[in-house]
Write a protein that holds these residues in place. Structure first.
Motif, short mmCIF file in Angstrom:
data_model
loop_
_atom_site.label_atom_id
_atom_site.label_comp_id
_atom_site.label_asym_id
_atom_site.label_seq_id
_atom_site.Cartn_x
_atom_site.Cartn_y
_atom_site.Cartn_z
N THR A 79 -2.51 3.56 4.34
CA THR A 79 -1.34 3.93 5.15
C THR A 79 -0.09 3.46 4.43
OG1 THR A 79 -2.65 3.72 7.17
CG2 THR A 79 -0.26 3.71 7.40
N VAL B 275 4.34 14.01 14.91
CA VAL B 275 3.03 14.23 14.28
C VAL B 275 2.87 15.70 13.91
CG1 VAL B 275 0.54 14.29 14.71
CG2 VAL B 275 1.85 12.26 15.33
N GLN C 140 2.38 17.12 10.16
CA GLN C 140 1.22 17.93 9.76
C GLN C 140 1.67 19.28 9.21
OE1 GLN C 140 -0.86 17.88 13.50
NE2 GLN C 140 -2.11 16.10 12.95
N ARG D 201 -2.58 13.10 5.23
CA ARG D 201 -3.17 12.96 6.56
C ARG D 201 -2.19 12.21 7.46
NH1 ARG D 201 -7.05 12.06 2.96
NH2 ARG D 201 -6.83 9.79 3.04
N LEU E 83 -1.57 10.66 11.41
CA LEU E 83 -2.28 10.21 12.61
C LEU E 83 -1.29 9.72 13.66
CD1 LEU E 83 -4.90 9.49 14.13
CD2 LEU E 83 -4.87 7.28 12.96
N LEU F 22 -0.62 7.45 16.95
CA LEU F 22 -1.14 6.26 17.62
C LEU F 22 -0.30 6.00 18.86
CD1 LEU F 22 -1.54 3.98 14.45
CD2 LEU F 22 -3.32 5.35 15.56
N GLN G 175 -8.85 6.25 18.02
CA GLN G 175 -7.80 5.98 17.05
C GLN G 175 -8.29 5.03 15.96
OE1 GLN G 175 -4.55 4.60 19.47
NE2 GLN G 175 -4.01 6.65 20.19
N LYS H 195 -10.35 6.95 13.50
CA LYS H 195 -9.54 7.79 12.61
C LYS H 195 -8.79 6.95 11.57
CE LYS H 195 -8.95 11.87 15.51
NZ LYS H 195 -8.01 12.82 16.11
N LEU H 196 -8.47 5.70 11.91
CA LEU H 196 -7.81 4.82 10.94
C LEU H 196 -8.71 4.52 9.75
CD1 LEU H 196 -5.91 2.30 13.26
CD2 LEU H 196 -4.87 3.84 11.58
N ASP I 6 -10.24 6.65 8.13
CA ASP I 6 -10.03 7.72 7.15
C ASP I 6 -8.78 7.49 6.31
OD1 ASP I 6 -12.28 9.06 8.06
OD2 ASP I 6 -11.15 10.21 9.55
N PRO J 149 -5.24 7.37 6.96
CA PRO J 149 -4.12 8.32 7.00
C PRO J 149 -2.92 7.73 6.26
CG PRO J 149 -4.33 7.19 9.10
CD PRO J 149 -5.53 6.80 8.30
N VAL K 42 1.39 7.24 9.64
CA VAL K 42 1.07 7.02 11.05
C VAL K 42 2.35 7.10 11.87
CG1 VAL K 42 -0.99 5.64 10.62
CG2 VAL K 42 1.22 4.50 10.86
#
Length: 461
Positions: A72, A88, A92, A101, A103, A105, A114, A117-118, A120, A122, A125
């Motif tokens: 991040t 967001v 995107q 990516r 995300l 939150l 959440q 997904k963190l 992965d 991103p 954020v």
């Protein structure tokens, strides 16, 4: 040389994406903020709502992210769930083709999901302060790789009680991180935080003396408290906007107003601050897709909303202060478009309109609905509602033609001017002696018992 996004250093793939959405020329805040952010400078930017602040920080953020790095790298904080998710979607939209990516939150959503997904990693954020702080405390959100933190609508963050969370989050980040604060209004507390957390920051002020967008018209309509919902209906019917956002001060009244407007034939829904995420998302989606004519919301629920095609904002209750008025009004007239801002007030609340007009240095003028038209009230009220000199003839013509409502000494709507003058010509002659006697008997018998009234009504008694 013509100023454009290319001259600001925006790369070709982002330029193509901007062109797809018919964005070709940077707004003033974008023109000033983008180069400074690209230099890595701390930025404190003040600009009215609806002037393109989101892209002013989002474009340089996306351009500075390394998509190959699984960490991040950038963070954006927003005061409300709706604004966060709005950012967001923009992230995107412009970052997907770069492999970035994004995300969200936010509070109200499942924290376990959440956290998953963190994992992965991103690169960007976007969140609300409470949830972000919660994830940092649980050691699920790592701050050591974050090089830029953007705080959008920072003044609202402070008003909604998020100042403590913001300061805590900043304290967990690296000391050399870049900070960007954006807001429509700045106060001493925000400037104190900027001086404490930023070294040698750049302050950007776009028309600092102009608090609201220049394309807005501001009016207020006076009515009795019990008639407010009907006035609201009449205003929506008369101006017939593509869609209208209605602000109320107390959530207890939202359901009743929604039910009455739907009964009156206006497709209406409401946005509650304590509604779950799915419900709020569904309502906003219907409003964005023009499936709703009217959306009723509190300040908290509608904070930072950017609704395409929103032509009218209505204050069903007056804003709590001039700053709240600015943020409400900023939902329409965005990016140089025209917009209409209308307040529905009682006679006792008219002083609030004068106060806002004075503090914001804008014309908030009184209007009245009469005979299917919007007219300027009688000049006797001019001291209460500022009227432009160019409107003087309109006022005079409306009054002389009998089509403008005349207010009595107590300010309440009365008869039209024509009706008033006609009725006053033969007032004494209109009442015969018999009529006066009858009225006197009725006055005396008003509180008499029923048997006595019946006796008095019989002939020859």
């Amino acid at each position: 040389m013509t100023l454009n996004f290319e001259s600001l250093g925006i790369e070709p793939d982002l330029l193509t994406k901007l062109a797809e959405h018919e964005i070709t020329q940077p707004s003033p805040v974008q023109a000033q903020a983008i180069p400074e952010m690209m230099k890595g400078k701390h930025v404190l930017a003040r600009s009215q709502t609806g002037t393109g602040k989101t892209l002013a920080y989002l474009l340089p953020l996306l351009q500075a992210i390394d998509p190959q790095k699984k960490a991040t790298q950038k963070m954006i904080l927003a005061p409300s769930q709706e604004l966060a998710m709005q950012i967001v979607r923009e992230g995107q939209r412009y970052g997907e083709q770069r492999g970035i990516r994004v995300l969200g939150l936010i509070g109200g959503a499942a924290i376990k999901r959440q956290i998953e997904k963190l994992k992965d990693h991103p690169q960007l954020v976007v969140g609300t302060p409470g949830r972000v702080r919660e994830l940092i405390a649980a050691k699920k959100l790592k701050m050591h790789n974050i090089t830029t933190i953007v705080i959008d609508e920072v003044d609202q963050m402070f008003q909604l009680g998020g100042a403590g969370d913001v300061k805590n989050i900043l304290g967990t980040a690296q000391r050399d991180r870049q900070l960007v604060f954006l807001s429509a209004t700045l106060n001493d507390e925000i400037q104190a935080l900027a001086k404490r957390e930023m070294n040698d920051y750049v302050e950007i002020g776009i028309d600092p003396d102009q608090k609201t967008a220049s394309g807005l018209e501001h009016y207020y309509f006076v009515t009795e408290e019990r008639d407010k919902v009907d006035m609201l209906r009449r205003l929506v019917r008369h101006f017939n906007p593509r869609k209208a956002l209605v602000f109320v001060n107390t959530t207890n009244a939202i359901g009743e107003i929604e039910a009455k407007l739907n009964h009156m034939g206006l497709t209406t829904a409401s946005l509650y601050g304590d509604a779950d995420k799915v419900t709020r998302s569904n309502v906003l989606a219907r409003f964005r897709e023009d499936k709703l004519k009217v959306l009723i919301a509190s300040d908290v629920a509608a904070r930072g909303l950017d609704i395409e095609g929103l032509e009218m904002v209505i204050h069903f209750d007056p804003a709590t202060d001039s700053q709240a008025y600015v943020h409400r009004a900023g939902r329409t007239g965005r990016m140089g478009r025209k917009g209409l801002v209308v307040s529905v007030v009682t006679e006792r609340e008219t002083f609030i309109m004068r106060k806002f007009s004075r503090e914001l240095d804008i014309n908030i003028t009184e209007r009245a609905l009469y005979g299917g038209r919007v007219v300027v009230p009688r000049p006797a009220d001019a001291k209460r509602a500022p009227v432009k000199p160019s409107e003087a003839r309109t006022i005079s013509d409306a009054v002389e033609s009998g089509k403008a409502p005349v207010r009595g000494e107590n300010g309440r709507p009365g008869r039209t001017a024509a009706a008033g003058s006609a009725s006053g010509k033969g007032k004494g002659a209109a009442l015969s002696k018999a009529g006066k006697a009858q009225r006197e008997r009725e006055r005396k018998n008003k509180g008499a018992p029923r048997w006595l009234k019946e006796k008095g009504s019989k002939p020859n008694e």
